[in-house]
Design a protein around this motif. Structure first.
Motif, PDB file in Angstrom:
ATOM      1  N   VAL A  29       0.868  -1.172   0.000  1.00  0.00           N
ATOM      2  CA  VAL A  29       0.000   0.000   0.000  1.00  0.00           C
ATOM      3  C   VAL A  29       0.908   1.226   0.000  1.00  0.00           C
ATOM      4  O   VAL A  29       1.692   1.406   0.933  1.00  0.00           O
ATOM      5  N   PRO A  30       0.836   2.046  -1.037  1.00  0.00           N
ATOM      6  CA  PRO A  30       1.664   3.254  -1.061  1.00  0.00           C
ATOM      7  C   PRO A  30       1.382   4.128   0.161  1.00  0.00           C
ATOM      8  O   PRO A  30       0.262   4.166   0.684  1.00  0.00           O
ATOM      9  N   ASP A  31       2.412   4.839   0.605  1.00  0.00           N
ATOM     10  CA  ASP A  31       2.303   5.671   1.799  1.00  0.00           C
ATOM     11  C   ASP A  31       1.139   6.649   1.704  1.00  0.00           C
ATOM     12  O   ASP A  31       0.410   6.846   2.678  1.00  0.00           O
ATOM     13  N   ALA A  32       0.951   7.273   0.556  1.00  0.00           N
ATOM     14  CA  ALA A  32      -0.141   8.246   0.424  1.00  0.00           C
ATOM     15  C   ALA A  32      -1.487   7.582   0.692  1.00  0.00           C
ATOM     16  O   ALA A  32      -2.322   8.124   1.427  1.00  0.00           O
ATOM     17  N   VAL A  33      -1.716   6.414   0.131  1.00  0.00           N
ATOM     18  CA  VAL A  33      -2.977   5.703   0.339  1.00  0.00           C
ATOM     19  C   VAL A  33      -3.110   5.307   1.808  1.00  0.00           C
ATOM     20  O   VAL A  33      -4.185   5.449   2.407  1.00  0.00           O
ATOM     21  N   ALA A  34      -2.035   4.840   2.414  1.00  0.00           N
ATOM     22  CA  ALA A  34      -2.056   4.438   3.821  1.00  0.00           C
ATOM     23  C   ALA A  34      -2.430   5.607   4.727  1.00  0.00           C
ATOM     24  O   ALA A  34      -3.127   5.434   5.729  1.00  0.00           O
ATOM     25  N   ARG A  35      -1.992   6.797   4.374  1.00  0.00           N
ATOM     26  CA  ARG A  35      -2.300   7.981   5.184  1.00  0.00           C
ATOM     27  C   ARG A  35      -3.682   8.552   4.864  1.00  0.00           C
ATOM     28  O   ARG A  35      -4.407   8.976   5.761  1.00  0.00           O
ATOM     29  N   LEU A  36      -4.045   8.570   3.594  1.00  0.00           N
ATOM     30  CA  LEU A  36      -5.360   9.087   3.214  1.00  0.00           C
ATOM     31  C   LEU A  36      -6.480   8.180   3.710  1.00  0.00           C
ATOM     32  O   LEU A  36      -7.629   8.623   3.839  1.00  0.00           O
ATOM     33  N   ALA A  37      -6.155   6.927   4.023  1.00  0.00           N
ATOM     34  CA  ALA A  37      -7.155   5.981   4.511  1.00  0.00           C
ATOM     35  C   ALA A  37      -7.795   6.445   5.816  1.00  0.00           C
ATOM     36  O   ALA A  37      -8.879   5.971   6.167  1.00  0.00           O
ATOM     37  N   THR A  38      -7.179   7.379   6.501  1.00  0.00           N
ATOM     38  CA  THR A  38      -7.771   7.945   7.716  1.00  0.00           C
ATOM     39  C   THR A  38      -9.179   8.465   7.424  1.00  0.00           C
ATOM     40  O   THR A  38     -10.055   8.399   8.275  1.00  0.00           O
ATOM     41  N   PRO A  40     -12.055   7.575   4.914  1.00  0.00           N
ATOM     42  CA  PRO A  40     -12.582   6.748   3.831  1.00  0.00           C
ATOM     43  C   PRO A  40     -13.270   7.588   2.750  1.00  0.00           C
ATOM     44  O   PRO A  40     -13.187   7.259   1.568  1.00  0.00           O
ATOM     45  N   GLU A  41     -13.909   8.668   3.161  1.00  0.00           N
ATOM     46  CA  GLU A  41     -14.607   9.511   2.198  1.00  0.00           C
ATOM     47  C   GLU A  41     -13.623  10.138   1.213  1.00  0.00           C
ATOM     48  O   GLU A  41     -13.855  10.141   0.004  1.00  0.00           O
ATOM     49  N   LEU A  42     -12.498  10.638   1.721  1.00  0.00           N
ATOM     50  CA  LEU A  42     -11.504  11.241   0.835  1.00  0.00           C
ATOM     51  C   LEU A  42     -10.845  10.174  -0.029  1.00  0.00           C
ATOM     52  O   LEU A  42     -10.753  10.334  -1.247  1.00  0.00           O
ATOM     53  N   LEU A  43     -10.399   9.093   0.575  1.00  0.00           N
ATOM     54  CA  LEU A  43      -9.728   8.036  -0.189  1.00  0.00           C
ATOM     55  C   LEU A  43     -10.648   7.473  -1.272  1.00  0.00           C
ATOM     56  O   LEU A  43     -10.254   7.407  -2.444  1.00  0.00           O
ATOM     57  N   ASN A  44     -11.842   7.087  -0.900  1.00  0.00           N
ATOM     58  CA  ASN A  44     -12.763   6.505  -1.880  1.00  0.00           C
ATOM     59  C   ASN A  44     -13.200   7.532  -2.912  1.00  0.00           C
ATOM     60  O   ASN A  44     -13.345   7.203  -4.092  1.00  0.00           O
ATOM     61  N   GLY A  45     -13.386   8.770  -2.482  1.00  0.00           N
ATOM     62  CA  GLY A  45     -13.751   9.829  -3.415  1.00  0.00           C
ATOM     63  C   GLY A  45     -12.660  10.090  -4.424  1.00  0.00           C
ATOM     64  O   GLY A  45     -12.922  10.196  -5.637  1.00  0.00           O
ATOM     65  N   SER A 159      -6.026  15.356  -4.431  1.00  0.00           N
ATOM     66  CA  SER A 159      -4.916  14.458  -4.131  1.00  0.00           C
ATOM     67  C   SER A 159      -3.679  15.222  -3.652  1.00  0.00           C
ATOM     68  O   SER A 159      -3.076  14.872  -2.637  1.00  0.00           O
ATOM     69  N   THR A 160      -3.299  16.254  -4.392  1.00  0.00           N
ATOM     70  CA  THR A 160      -2.063  16.968  -4.036  1.00  0.00           C
ATOM     71  C   THR A 160      -2.190  17.669  -2.693  1.00  0.00           C
ATOM     72  O   THR A 160      -1.256  17.626  -1.884  1.00  0.00           O
ATOM     73  N   LEU A 161      -3.332  18.290  -2.435  1.00  0.00           N
ATOM     74  CA  LEU A 161      -3.498  18.967  -1.147  1.00  0.00           C
ATOM     75  C   LEU A 161      -3.519  17.970   0.000  1.00  0.00           C
ATOM     76  O   LEU A 161      -2.887  18.188   1.046  1.00  0.00           O
ATOM     77  N   ALA A 162      -4.239  16.866  -0.189  1.00  0.00           N
ATOM     78  CA  ALA A 162      -4.295  15.847   0.865  1.00  0.00           C
ATOM     79  C   ALA A 162      -2.922  15.223   1.099  1.00  0.00           C
ATOM     80  O   ALA A 162      -2.508  15.034   2.250  1.00  0.00           O
ATOM     81  N   ASN A 163      -2.200  14.904   0.027  1.00  0.00           N
ATOM     82  CA  ASN A 163      -0.870  14.308   0.184  1.00  0.00           C
ATOM     83  C   ASN A 163       0.070  15.239   0.941  1.00  0.00           C
ATOM     84  O   ASN A 163       0.855  14.792   1.781  1.00  0.00           O
ATOM     85  N   ARG A 164      -0.005  16.510   0.651  1.00  0.00           N
ATOM     86  CA  ARG A 164       0.849  17.474   1.357  1.00  0.00           C
ATOM     87  C   ARG A 164       0.423  17.587   2.817  1.00  0.00           C
ATOM     88  O   ARG A 164       1.262  17.667   3.708  1.00  0.00           O
ATOM     89  N   LEU A 165      -0.882  17.600   3.067  1.00  0.00           N
ATOM     90  CA  LEU A 165      -1.390  17.726   4.431  1.00  0.00           C
ATOM     91  C   LEU A 165      -0.925  16.582   5.310  1.00  0.00           C
ATOM     92  O   LEU A 165      -0.492  16.791   6.448  1.00  0.00           O
ATOM     93  N   VAL A 166      -0.972  15.356   4.785  1.00  0.00           N
ATOM     94  CA  VAL A 166      -0.610  14.184   5.585  1.00  0.00           C
ATOM     95  C   VAL A 166       0.885  13.861   5.512  1.00  0.00           C
ATOM     96  O   VAL A 166       1.343  12.908   6.102  1.00  0.00           O
ATOM     97  N   ARG A 167       1.614  14.691   4.774  1.00  0.00           N
ATOM     98  CA  ARG A 167       3.077  14.506   4.609  1.00  0.00           C
ATOM     99  C   ARG A 167       3.402  13.150   4.006  1.00  0.00           C
ATOM    100  O   ARG A 167       4.311  12.435   4.456  1.00  0.00           O
ATOM    101  N   ALA A 168       2.635  12.774   2.998  1.00  0.00           N
ATOM    102  CA  ALA A 168       2.873  11.499   2.323  1.00  0.00           C
ATOM    103  C   ALA A 168       4.248  11.498   1.673  1.00  0.00           C
ATOM    104  O   ALA A 168       4.696  12.506   1.131  1.00  0.00           O
ATOM    105  N   ALA A 169       4.876  10.351   1.745  1.00  0.00           N
ATOM    106  CA  ALA A 169       6.225  10.230   1.171  1.00  0.00           C
ATOM    107  C   ALA A 169       6.196   9.287  -0.009  1.00  0.00           C
ATOM    108  O   ALA A 169       5.363   8.453  -0.152  1.00  0.00           O
TER     109      ALA A 169
END
Length: 169
Positions: A29-38, A40-45, A159-169
């Protein structure tokens, strides 16, 4: 902050999406997906919007031009890296990949017009003037494609805003 979830620790409604993504990424599971999973609405959307954008009438290089334009503008290193790989897998010319990564217009006039239109949509919050639309259309794109650019911008802004917010690597 923003834990990187394993499938087992993620909220229940994120788990099917995480499992599907892991299947596409060789079991990880890529880090971004693992963090965005917090959320479900954002990840699934995001995944639903991404699938819709992938099935639109823009060709693959055009879609990736839109994505890279948004990713570079929003300074999302995860998206830049991932979509650089997608461009290379599509057989994109190295100079196209470099130009998009550096935030420059590509030599390909059609893709340069699409990139300029994407930036214009962002800069004007959609109020692109008639001349801007005509330039896009003159390069073989359609009114439908213009609206699909908006879909791509919306998808990858999320995606870009969420990835930056959660500090996805």
């Amino acid at each position: 902050m923003f834990a990187a979830h394993a499938v087992e620790s993620a909220p229940h409604d994120s788990r099917p999406a995480m499992e599907a993504v892991a299947a596409r990424f060789g079991g990880t599971v890529p880090d971004a997906v693992a963090r965005l999973a917090t959320s479900p609405e954002l990840l699934n959307g995001f995944l639903a919007m991404s699938a819709s954008f992938e099935s639109c009438t823009l060709d693959a290089l055009s879609r990736e031009t839109v994505v890279m334009t948004v990713a570079v503008r929003n300074d999302c290193h995860v998206c830049i890296a991932l979509h650089t790989g997608k461009l290379r897998a599509l057989g994109a010319a190295p100079d196209l990949v470099t130009a998009l990564r550096e935030g420059r217009a590509p030599a390909d006039e059609r893709l340069a017009a699409l990139r300029a239109f994407t930036l214009d949509v962002l800069a004007t919050t959609g109020a692109v003037d008639d001349d801007g639309i005509k330039v896009l259309l003159a390069h073989g794109y359609t009114e439908r494609n213009a609206l699909e650019v908006v879909l791509g911008i919306g998808t990858y802004t999320m995606s870009t805003l969420a990835n930056r917010l959660v500090r996805a690597a």
